[in-house]
Write a protein that holds these residues in place. Structure first.
Motif, PDB file in Angstrom:
ATOM      1  N   GLN A 158       0.820  -1.211   0.000  1.00  0.00           N
ATOM      2  CA  GLN A 158       0.000   0.000   0.000  1.00  0.00           C
ATOM      3  C   GLN A 158       0.859   1.268   0.000  1.00  0.00           C
ATOM      4  OE1 GLN A 158      -2.738  -0.171   3.320  1.00  0.00           O
ATOM      5  NE2 GLN A 158      -3.176  -2.343   2.944  1.00  0.00           N
ATOM      6  N   LYS A 159       2.171   1.085   0.072  1.00  0.00           N
ATOM      7  CA  LYS A 159       3.114   2.202   0.125  1.00  0.00           C
ATOM      8  C   LYS A 159       2.769   3.165   1.256  1.00  0.00           C
ATOM      9  CE  LYS A 159       4.278   1.940  -4.786  1.00  0.00           C
ATOM     10  NZ  LYS A 159       5.516   1.166  -4.474  1.00  0.00           N
ATOM     11  N   ASP A 160       2.513   2.585   2.417  1.00  0.00           N
ATOM     12  CA  ASP A 160       2.253   3.379   3.613  1.00  0.00           C
ATOM     13  C   ASP A 160       3.464   4.268   3.910  1.00  0.00           C
ATOM     14  OD1 ASP A 160       0.810   3.861   6.276  1.00  0.00           O
ATOM     15  OD2 ASP A 160       2.754   3.077   6.940  1.00  0.00           O
ATOM     16  N   PRO A 161       3.286   5.578   4.040  1.00  0.00           N
ATOM     17  CA  PRO A 161       4.428   6.497   4.214  1.00  0.00           C
ATOM     18  C   PRO A 161       5.316   6.153   5.412  1.00  0.00           C
ATOM     19  CG  PRO A 161       2.425   7.722   3.736  1.00  0.00           C
ATOM     20  CD  PRO A 161       2.018   6.293   3.953  1.00  0.00           C
ATOM     21  N   LYS A 162       4.715   5.817   6.528  1.00  0.00           N
ATOM     22  CA  LYS A 162       5.506   5.499   7.721  1.00  0.00           C
ATOM     23  C   LYS A 162       6.317   4.228   7.507  1.00  0.00           C
ATOM     24  CE  LYS A 162       5.156   4.940  12.719  1.00  0.00           C
ATOM     25  NZ  LYS A 162       4.243   4.920  13.897  1.00  0.00           N
ATOM     26  N   THR A 163       5.687   3.221   6.905  1.00  0.00           N
ATOM     27  CA  THR A 163       6.393   1.967   6.634  1.00  0.00           C
ATOM     28  C   THR A 163       7.543   2.186   5.661  1.00  0.00           C
ATOM     29  OG1 THR A 163       4.361   0.688   6.988  1.00  0.00           O
ATOM     30  CG2 THR A 163       6.133  -0.385   5.760  1.00  0.00           C
ATOM     31  N   LEU A 164       7.297   2.976   4.600  1.00  0.00           N
ATOM     32  CA  LEU A 164       8.354   3.251   3.626  1.00  0.00           C
ATOM     33  C   LEU A 164       9.523   3.990   4.264  1.00  0.00           C
ATOM     34  CD1 LEU A 164       6.227   4.260   0.484  1.00  0.00           C
ATOM     35  CD2 LEU A 164       7.395   2.081   0.934  1.00  0.00           C
ATOM     36  N   ALA A 165       9.223   4.903   5.203  1.00  0.00           N
ATOM     37  CA  ALA A 165      10.283   5.643   5.889  1.00  0.00           C
ATOM     38  C   ALA A 165      11.145   4.711   6.733  1.00  0.00           C
ATOM     39  CB  ALA A 165       9.668   6.734   6.760  1.00  0.00           C
ATOM     40  N   GLU A 166      10.492   3.770   7.420  1.00  0.00           N
ATOM     41  CA  GLU A 166      11.236   2.807   8.235  1.00  0.00           C
ATOM     42  C   GLU A 166      12.067   1.882   7.351  1.00  0.00           C
ATOM     43  OE1 GLU A 166      11.583   2.770  11.374  1.00  0.00           O
ATOM     44  OE2 GLU A 166       9.971   4.036  12.119  1.00  0.00           O
ATOM     45  N   GLU A 167      11.512   1.468   6.216  1.00  0.00           N
ATOM     46  CA  GLU A 167      12.249   0.625   5.286  1.00  0.00           C
ATOM     47  C   GLU A 167      13.494   1.343   4.772  1.00  0.00           C
ATOM     48  OE1 GLU A 167       9.571  -0.463   2.196  1.00  0.00           O
ATOM     49  OE2 GLU A 167       8.232  -1.596   3.496  1.00  0.00           O
ATOM     50  N   SER A 168      13.330   2.618   4.463  1.00  0.00           N
ATOM     51  CA  SER A 168      14.460   3.400   3.961  1.00  0.00           C
ATOM     52  C   SER A 168      15.549   3.540   5.021  1.00  0.00           C
ATOM     53  CB  SER A 168      13.973   4.782   3.521  1.00  0.00           C
ATOM     54  OG  SER A 168      15.050   5.573   3.082  1.00  0.00           O
ATOM     55  N   ALA A 169      15.140   3.770   6.273  1.00  0.00           N
ATOM     56  CA  ALA A 169      16.106   3.900   7.362  1.00  0.00           C
ATOM     57  C   ALA A 169      16.854   2.589   7.578  1.00  0.00           C
ATOM     58  CB  ALA A 169      15.384   4.319   8.640  1.00  0.00           C
ATOM     59  N   LEU A 170      16.131   1.476   7.512  1.00  0.00           N
ATOM     60  CA  LEU A 170      16.773   0.174   7.697  1.00  0.00           C
ATOM     61  C   LEU A 170      17.736  -0.128   6.556  1.00  0.00           C
ATOM     62  CD1 LEU A 170      16.950  -2.429   9.384  1.00  0.00           C
ATOM     63  CD2 LEU A 170      15.142  -3.376   7.939  1.00  0.00           C
ATOM     64  N   ALA A 171      17.327   0.191   5.330  1.00  0.00           N
ATOM     65  CA  ALA A 171      18.188  -0.068   4.174  1.00  0.00           C
ATOM     66  C   ALA A 171      19.505   0.698   4.294  1.00  0.00           C
ATOM     67  CB  ALA A 171      17.459   0.325   2.889  1.00  0.00           C
ATOM     68  N   GLU A 172      19.442   1.901   4.804  1.00  0.00           N
ATOM     69  CA  GLU A 172      20.661   2.701   4.977  1.00  0.00           C
ATOM     70  C   GLU A 172      21.560   2.088   6.045  1.00  0.00           C
ATOM     71  OE1 GLU A 172      21.974   7.306   6.021  1.00  0.00           O
ATOM     72  OE2 GLU A 172      19.892   6.828   5.569  1.00  0.00           O
ATOM     73  N   MET A 173      20.937   1.609   7.132  1.00  0.00           N
ATOM     74  CA  MET A 173      21.714   1.011   8.210  1.00  0.00           C
ATOM     75  C   MET A 173      22.381  -0.297   7.773  1.00  0.00           C
ATOM     76  SD  MET A 173      18.953   1.581  11.268  1.00  0.00           S
ATOM     77  CE  MET A 173      19.743   0.383  12.297  1.00  0.00           C
ATOM     78  N   MET A 174      21.715  -1.035   6.888  1.00  0.00           N
ATOM     79  CA  MET A 174      22.173  -2.371   6.530  1.00  0.00           C
ATOM     80  C   MET A 174      22.962  -2.416   5.228  1.00  0.00           C
ATOM     81  SD  MET A 174      20.726  -4.177   9.006  1.00  0.00           S
ATOM     82  CE  MET A 174      20.627  -5.859   8.439  1.00  0.00           C
ATOM     83  N   ILE A 175      23.298  -1.282   4.675  1.00  0.00           N
ATOM     84  CA  ILE A 175      23.884  -1.240   3.335  1.00  0.00           C
ATOM     85  C   ILE A 175      25.168  -2.064   3.235  1.00  0.00           C
ATOM     86  CG2 ILE A 175      25.180   0.896   3.767  1.00  0.00           C
ATOM     87  CD1 ILE A 175      24.483   1.659   0.827  1.00  0.00           C
ATOM     88  N   ASP A 176      25.962  -2.093   4.305  1.00  0.00           N
ATOM     89  CA  ASP A 176      27.233  -2.817   4.246  1.00  0.00           C
ATOM     90  C   ASP A 176      27.042  -4.330   4.214  1.00  0.00           C
ATOM     91  OD1 ASP A 176      28.630  -0.452   4.266  1.00  0.00           O
ATOM     92  OD2 ASP A 176      28.979  -0.463   6.432  1.00  0.00           O
ATOM     93  N   TYR A 177      25.876  -4.808   4.650  1.00  0.00           N
ATOM     94  CA  TYR A 177      25.618  -6.252   4.693  1.00  0.00           C
ATOM     95  C   TYR A 177      24.985  -6.768   3.405  1.00  0.00           C
ATOM     96  CZ  TYR A 177      26.059  -4.861   9.586  1.00  0.00           C
ATOM     97  OH  TYR A 177      26.481  -4.304  10.764  1.00  0.00           O
ATOM     98  N   ARG A 178      24.563  -5.866   2.538  1.00  0.00           N
ATOM     99  CA  ARG A 178      23.946  -6.199   1.244  1.00  0.00           C
ATOM    100  C   ARG A 178      22.853  -7.273   1.375  1.00  0.00           C
ATOM    101  NH1 ARG A 178      29.268  -7.226  -2.280  1.00  0.00           N
ATOM    102  NH2 ARG A 178      29.826  -8.268  -0.359  1.00  0.00           N
ATOM    103  N   PRO A 179      21.851  -7.026   2.211  1.00  0.00           N
ATOM    104  CA  PRO A 179      20.809  -8.035   2.413  1.00  0.00           C
ATOM    105  C   PRO A 179      19.771  -8.033   1.294  1.00  0.00           C
ATOM    106  CG  PRO A 179      20.299  -6.094   3.693  1.00  0.00           C
ATOM    107  CD  PRO A 179      21.627  -5.824   3.026  1.00  0.00           C
ATOM    108  N   GLU A 180      19.001  -9.101   1.230  1.00  0.00           N
ATOM    109  CA  GLU A 180      17.790  -9.141   0.424  1.00  0.00           C
ATOM    110  C   GLU A 180      16.605  -8.926   1.366  1.00  0.00           C
ATOM    111  OE1 GLU A 180      17.346 -12.141  -2.805  1.00  0.00           O
ATOM    112  OE2 GLU A 180      19.103 -13.032  -1.845  1.00  0.00           O
TER     113      GLU A 180
END
Length: 281
Positions: A200-222
């Motif tokens: 549904q592209k919930d704004p709050k969920t997308l913001a949390e996803e973006s924050a997590l992706a930035e934190m985890m960038i060095d681990y290159r997760p799926e």
């Protein structure tokens, strides 16, 4: 130096956990395994008769200590063929209560991982298994719980269970990096999205996803999103279907961890009893 601390109560579950830790040590560059056994004899027991009118004399206490050391040495000998030649296995026997003994070791020795056995063997009441939640709350080091029937395999895939809520606070970055430096496996981040907020592209969920992706960038997760009415079962099913060897949990109040190892799941344990769970906090 990397160190694993492994409490044992001589149960088959705790010995199995020690074997798993020994095999894992060869992949994670661990230099030392500490086998800890804690047994507490109160002052009253040593000076007053018990309910059977038997008083514990100093000789009896010393003999008990000797026998426990013999049993600990037997476990140590079992582990030696499983570890690298440069890894040592140290025996510690404490007369403190279990939780205090675990804390005392960690106060005096840097510990990278505390390895516990699970309590899912209904035929066996283990001191360690009964205190999983309490130990995990007080331990400065990350805690790994190993089911008795876990088969030690090289870690290639690890599932990180994350609810995408307040990720900057919920994800312990320092502990995660330290653990990841040891494990170096493929990381699958999974979120049980029963409400479909991601789609549904919930704004709050997308913001949390973006924050997590930035934190985890060095681990290159799926990243994966699954819809399951039971989040615990969904995560374990996902890990099994994707042939992962471990689950990392980030519980705020140990709810995931408690549910995963709760006795309500012990009837006909299948998938849940085969996956080690690493608890970061």
């Amino acid at each position: 130096m990397r160190t694993y601390l492994i409490p044992t109560d001589f149960s088959s579950s705790s010995v199995a956990a020690a074997h798993y830790a020994a095999r894992l040590s060869t992949q994670t560059g661990v230099n030392k395994l500490i086998l800890l056994h804690a047994y507490y004899i109160s002052t009253f027991e040593s000076v007053l008769p018990n309910t059977e009118f038997v008083q514990l004399l100093p000789h009896d206490i010393d003999e008990t200590f000797r026998l426990k050391r013999v049993e600990m040495e037997g476990i140590r000998q079992e582990l030696l063929p499983l570890i690298d030649e440069n890894t040592t296995v140290e025996i510690m026997i404490s007369r403190l209560p279990l939780l205090r003994a675990i804390l005392e070791v960690q106060e005096n020795t840097p510990v990278d991982l505390l390895v516990l056995c699970s309590k899912n063997n209904l035929k066996e009441d283990t001191q360690v298994g009964r205190n999983i939640i309490e130990i995990s709350k007080i331990s400065p080091a990350p805690v790994m719980v190993v089911p008795e029937r876990t088969t030690a395999q090289p870690l290639k895939k690890i599932v990180l269970a994350c609810d995408f809520k307040n990720v900057t606070e919920a994800v312990p970055q320092k502990q995660l990096k330290k653990i990841w430096d040891m494990l170096q496996a493929e990381l699958l981040v999974v979120h049980v999205d029963a409400k479909g907020l991601h789609q549904q592209k919930d704004p709050k969920t997308l913001a949390e996803e973006s924050a997590l992706a930035e934190m985890m960038i060095d681990y290159r997760p799926e990243y994966f999103y699954i819809n399951h009415p039971d989040s615990i079962q969904g995560i374990v099913d996902f890990a099994t279907e994707n042939q992962a060897q471990m689950i990392i949990s980030l519980p705020r109040k140990h709810s995931f961890f408690r549910s995963l190892w709760n006795n309500s799941f012990s009837n006909g344990l299948t998938i849940k009893s085969t996956l080690p769970v690493l608890l970061l906090k």
